[in-house]
Design an enzyme around this catalytic site. Structure first.
Site, mmCIF file in Angstrom:
data_model
loop_
_atom_site.group_PDB
_atom_site.id
_atom_site.type_symbol
_atom_site.label_atom_id
_atom_site.label_comp_id
_atom_site.label_asym_id
_atom_site.label_seq_id
_atom_site.Cartn_x
_atom_site.Cartn_y
_atom_site.Cartn_z
ATOM 1 N N SER A 20 0.839 -1.187 0.000
ATOM 2 C CA SER A 20 0.000 0.000 0.000
ATOM 3 C C SER A 20 0.872 1.234 0.000
ATOM 4 C CB SER A 20 -0.912 0.024 1.233
ATOM 5 O OG SER A 20 -0.139 0.155 2.414
ATOM 6 N N GLY B 55 2.267 2.920 -2.214
ATOM 7 C CA GLY B 55 3.427 2.931 -3.079
ATOM 8 C C GLY B 55 4.620 2.139 -2.584
ATOM 9 N N GLU C 124 -8.976 3.866 -9.203
ATOM 10 C CA GLU C 124 -7.968 4.733 -9.818
ATOM 11 C C GLU C 124 -7.868 4.487 -11.317
ATOM 12 O OE1 GLU C 124 -4.212 5.324 -7.583
ATOM 13 O OE2 GLU C 124 -5.025 3.799 -6.227
ATOM 14 N N GLU D 222 -6.023 0.744 -10.443
ATOM 15 C CA GLU D 222 -6.135 -0.019 -9.195
ATOM 16 C C GLU D 222 -7.470 0.274 -8.529
ATOM 17 O OE1 GLU D 222 -1.518 -0.604 -7.799
ATOM 18 O OE2 GLU D 222 -2.753 0.813 -6.691
ATOM 19 N N ASP E 275 -6.735 7.371 0.314
ATOM 20 C CA ASP E 275 -5.946 8.464 0.879
ATOM 21 C C ASP E 275 -6.120 9.763 0.095
ATOM 22 O OD1 ASP E 275 -4.514 7.531 -1.320
ATOM 23 O OD2 ASP E 275 -2.673 7.112 -0.205
ATOM 24 N N ARG F 226 3.639 9.782 6.472
ATOM 25 C CA ARG F 226 2.580 10.795 6.434
ATOM 26 C C ARG F 226 2.050 11.003 7.845
ATOM 27 N NH1 ARG F 226 -0.917 8.954 2.041
ATOM 28 N NH2 ARG F 226 -2.007 7.692 3.562
#
Length: 386
Positions: free
Chosen positions: A148, A150, A256, A268, A275, A354
């Site tokens: 997840s 990336g 996506e 995806e 997010d 993050r």
């Protein structure tokens, strides 16, 4: 209703807040204590969710009405048994099982539903990756089947990148599946997330498309509404409805797409709040994505989703490792008009983790690029300290 939330990050935290506002009970689960969603839930459990027996134990202990996955690293095959016990898995056991693994969802999209995707191959070793790259062509993108944000994702630009890409993918993989997907590089103009809400007894609804920019495979800014032609939007909505219908259940999906000169390509899908959809916390819609997910789960009818204003989000990233992160610059952001922020409350930090998000909004007539640049600039006013 009692909700067992599997994964307790920042997206889970906002979901719990939405659930608390309408009187639901939530047990937050993650593999470490004091995860963001645990801070606002009624109770919590700390387990390795890849341990099927541990998962069975807390399901039996709490007897939830709903199981809501928030992350990929879960023993999702257990979900079919939970459904047989009368527990609702969100959006469905099939949806959760398929979308936790890029292989299942990509084959469903491309082979079964005929959706337009990048050319792709799979590999379970560095040697197989070498052959897959030859088949797909260079440049190409390599991703773990389970990951997840990336993690483990890289771009192969020359043959010398192949071994490094394999090692990076294995290191970034979640779960116990050591396999990667190799995708031909799509020459896209932009990427969008189409938040798609499936309902038990009402039509599928779509939010206004969300644009986003990535670095290191993770989103940095997102904005709503994204610029898209009517033809491309219709094509994206048609593909999103087909794949969410095939997966079944009720809830919010983050679907996506790549926008190219040749049309829309499916990329995806996540069976939960996305997010990039944190931009909806800027009040861009009548319901944010977490409220929509909850209402769909509870079979509360959603009459319509309206775009109220334009908005953007920009991430606040840590730069160092810390077991007690603190923040400076918050007062500067608080003093700005048409601006808000969220600090997630993560107990530790590491480079590029993050830690929060800045939100900016304005009228629908304000150029979206201007709002996005404002959010991006403002996010740099907040510093994460070790």
């Amino acid at each position: 209703m009692k909700i067992l939330l599997l994964g307790s990050g920042e997206l889970g935290k906002e979901f719990v807040i939405a659930a608390q506002r309408i009187g639901q009970t939530v047990i937050a689960v993650d593999n470490y204590e004091n995860a963001p969603a645990m801070q606002v839930a009624h109770s919590f459990e700390v387990i390795n969710m890849l341990d099927g027996e541990a998962l069975d134990r807390i399901v039996a202990k709490h007897q939830p009405d709903f199981i809501v996955p928030e992350i990929e690293a879960i023993r999702t095959e257990r979900f079919y048994d939970y459904e047989k016990q009368g527990i609702t898995v969100v959006p469905s056991a099939k949806a959760a099982n398929f979308t936790m693994n890029r292989k299942a969802i990509r084959d469903l999209a491309s082979k079964e539903l005929g959706l337009k995707t990048a050319k792709y191959q799979y590999a379970t070793s560095a040697e197989e990756l070498q052959k897959a790259v030859q088949e797909v062509g260079i440049p190409c993108v390599v991703k773990p089947l389970m990951s997840s944000s990336g993690k483990g994702q890289s771009t192969i630009k020359t043959e010398s990148d192949i071994e490094k890409a394999w090692q990076y993918a294995v290191a970034g993989s979640r779960g116990d599946v050591i396999e990667v997907i190799v995708e031909a590089f799509v020459d896209f103009n932009s990427e969008i997330t189409l938040l798609t809400i499936t309902q038990n007894n009402n039509p599928t609804l779509f939010c206004a498309p969300i644009g986003h920019r990535q670095e290191r495979g993770d989103y940095q800014e997102s904005w709503q509404p994204a610029k898209i032609s009517d033809a491309d939007l219709y094509e994206a909505q048609d593909m999103a409805e087909k794949i969410t219908e095939a997966l079944g259940g009720a809830g919010l999906f983050g679907v996506e797409f790549f926008l190219t000169n040749e049309g829309v390509y499916f990329s995806e899908l996540s069976p939960r709040p996305h997010d990039t959809g944190m931009v909806t916390l800027a009040g861009t819609q009548n319901f944010n994505e977490f409220e929509l997910h909850l209402r769909a789960i509870l079979s509360l009818p959603i009459f319509e989703i309206t775009l109220e204003k334009a908005g953007a989000s920009a991430v606040i990233l840590a730069s160092e490792d810390s077991t007690n992160p603190t923040f400076t610059g918050i007062e500067k952001v608080a003093a700005l008009p048409k601006t808000d922020f969220r600090i997630f409350g993560k107990p530790t930090s590491r480079p590029y983790r993050r830690m929060g998000v800045v939100l900016s909004h304005d009228s629908l007539t304000t150029p979206i690029d201007e709002i996005t640049e404002r959010a991006k600039t403002t996010s740099k006013l907040i510093t994460v300290n070790s």
